[in-house]
Design a protein around this motif. Sequence first.
Motif, PDB file in Angstrom:
ATOM      1  N   GLU A   5      53.060  43.470  31.095  1.00  0.00           N
ATOM      2  CA  GLU A   5      52.320  42.941  30.256  1.00  0.00           C
ATOM      3  C   GLU A   5      51.734  43.849  29.196  1.00  0.00           C
ATOM      4  O   GLU A   5      51.189  44.962  29.978  1.00  0.00           O
ATOM      5  CB  GLU A   5      51.106  42.108  30.905  1.00  0.00           C
ATOM      6  N   ASP A   6      51.737  43.772  27.922  1.00  0.00           N
ATOM      7  CA  ASP A   6      51.207  44.539  26.986  1.00  0.00           C
ATOM      8  C   ASP A   6      49.570  44.360  26.473  1.00  0.00           C
ATOM      9  O   ASP A   6      48.947  45.212  26.090  1.00  0.00           O
ATOM     10  CB  ASP A   6      52.109  44.676  25.798  1.00  0.00           C
ATOM     11  N   SER A   7      49.291  43.143  26.924  1.00  0.00           N
ATOM     12  CA  SER A   7      47.905  42.672  26.291  1.00  0.00           C
ATOM     13  C   SER A   7      46.947  42.796  27.569  1.00  0.00           C
ATOM     14  O   SER A   7      47.128  42.074  28.604  1.00  0.00           O
ATOM     15  CB  SER A   7      48.044  41.216  26.028  1.00  0.00           C
ATOM     16  N   GLU A   8      46.178  43.642  27.674  1.00  0.00           N
ATOM     17  CA  GLU A   8      45.002  43.875  28.751  1.00  0.00           C
ATOM     18  C   GLU A   8      44.225  42.200  28.896  1.00  0.00           C
ATOM     19  O   GLU A   8      44.015  42.100  29.816  1.00  0.00           O
ATOM     20  CB  GLU A   8      43.940  45.173  28.394  1.00  0.00           C
ATOM     21  N   ALA A  11      46.445  40.223  30.697  1.00  0.00           N
ATOM     22  CA  ALA A  11      46.387  40.590  32.201  1.00  0.00           C
ATOM     23  C   ALA A  11      45.187  40.270  32.956  1.00  0.00           C
ATOM     24  O   ALA A  11      45.204  39.475  34.021  1.00  0.00           O
ATOM     25  CB  ALA A  11      46.591  42.045  32.190  1.00  0.00           C
ATOM     26  N   LEU A  12      44.173  40.257  32.233  1.00  0.00           N
ATOM     27  CA  LEU A  12      42.713  39.907  33.019  1.00  0.00           C
ATOM     28  C   LEU A  12      42.754  38.537  32.873  1.00  0.00           C
ATOM     29  O   LEU A  12      42.299  37.878  33.996  1.00  0.00           O
ATOM     30  CB  LEU A  12      41.660  40.406  31.641  1.00  0.00           C
ATOM     31  N   ARG A  29      49.398  46.957  36.280  1.00  0.00           N
ATOM     32  CA  ARG A  29      49.984  46.294  34.944  1.00  0.00           C
ATOM     33  C   ARG A  29      50.926  47.534  34.345  1.00  0.00           C
ATOM     34  O   ARG A  29      50.390  48.523  34.336  1.00  0.00           O
ATOM     35  CB  ARG A  29      48.945  45.806  34.099  1.00  0.00           C
ATOM     36  N   ASP A  31      53.359  48.463  30.808  1.00  0.00           N
ATOM     37  CA  ASP A  31      53.740  47.851  29.670  1.00  0.00           C
ATOM     38  C   ASP A  31      54.871  48.663  28.886  1.00  0.00           C
ATOM     39  O   ASP A  31      54.922  48.450  27.589  1.00  0.00           O
ATOM     40  CB  ASP A  31      52.543  47.809  28.652  1.00  0.00           C
TER      41      ASP A  31
END
Length: 79
Positions: A5-8, A11-12, A29, A31
């Motif tokens: 996943e590139d988006s924190e 992911a959260l 995670r 990316d």
Amino acid sequence: MLHVEDSEADALFLRREFRQAGHEIEYLRVDSLAALRQALDEPWDVIISDHGLPGFDALDALRAVRQAEIDTPFLIVSG
């Protein structure tokens, strides 16, 4: 869980959903394809991949998992 996943923020969100469902998970995670390949040295119960990432996509990630000959459930998610 290995999370591609590139988006924190995304992911959260996913980790929060697992917690709210009563599951505490250990996760990593990544990316990039390089980070994914390195992470595949560890055993994972599940790999969850975002569909589209900068420079590659979930099918590229799946190919990397298959090339490593890992038999782990692989789920593709998209916003």
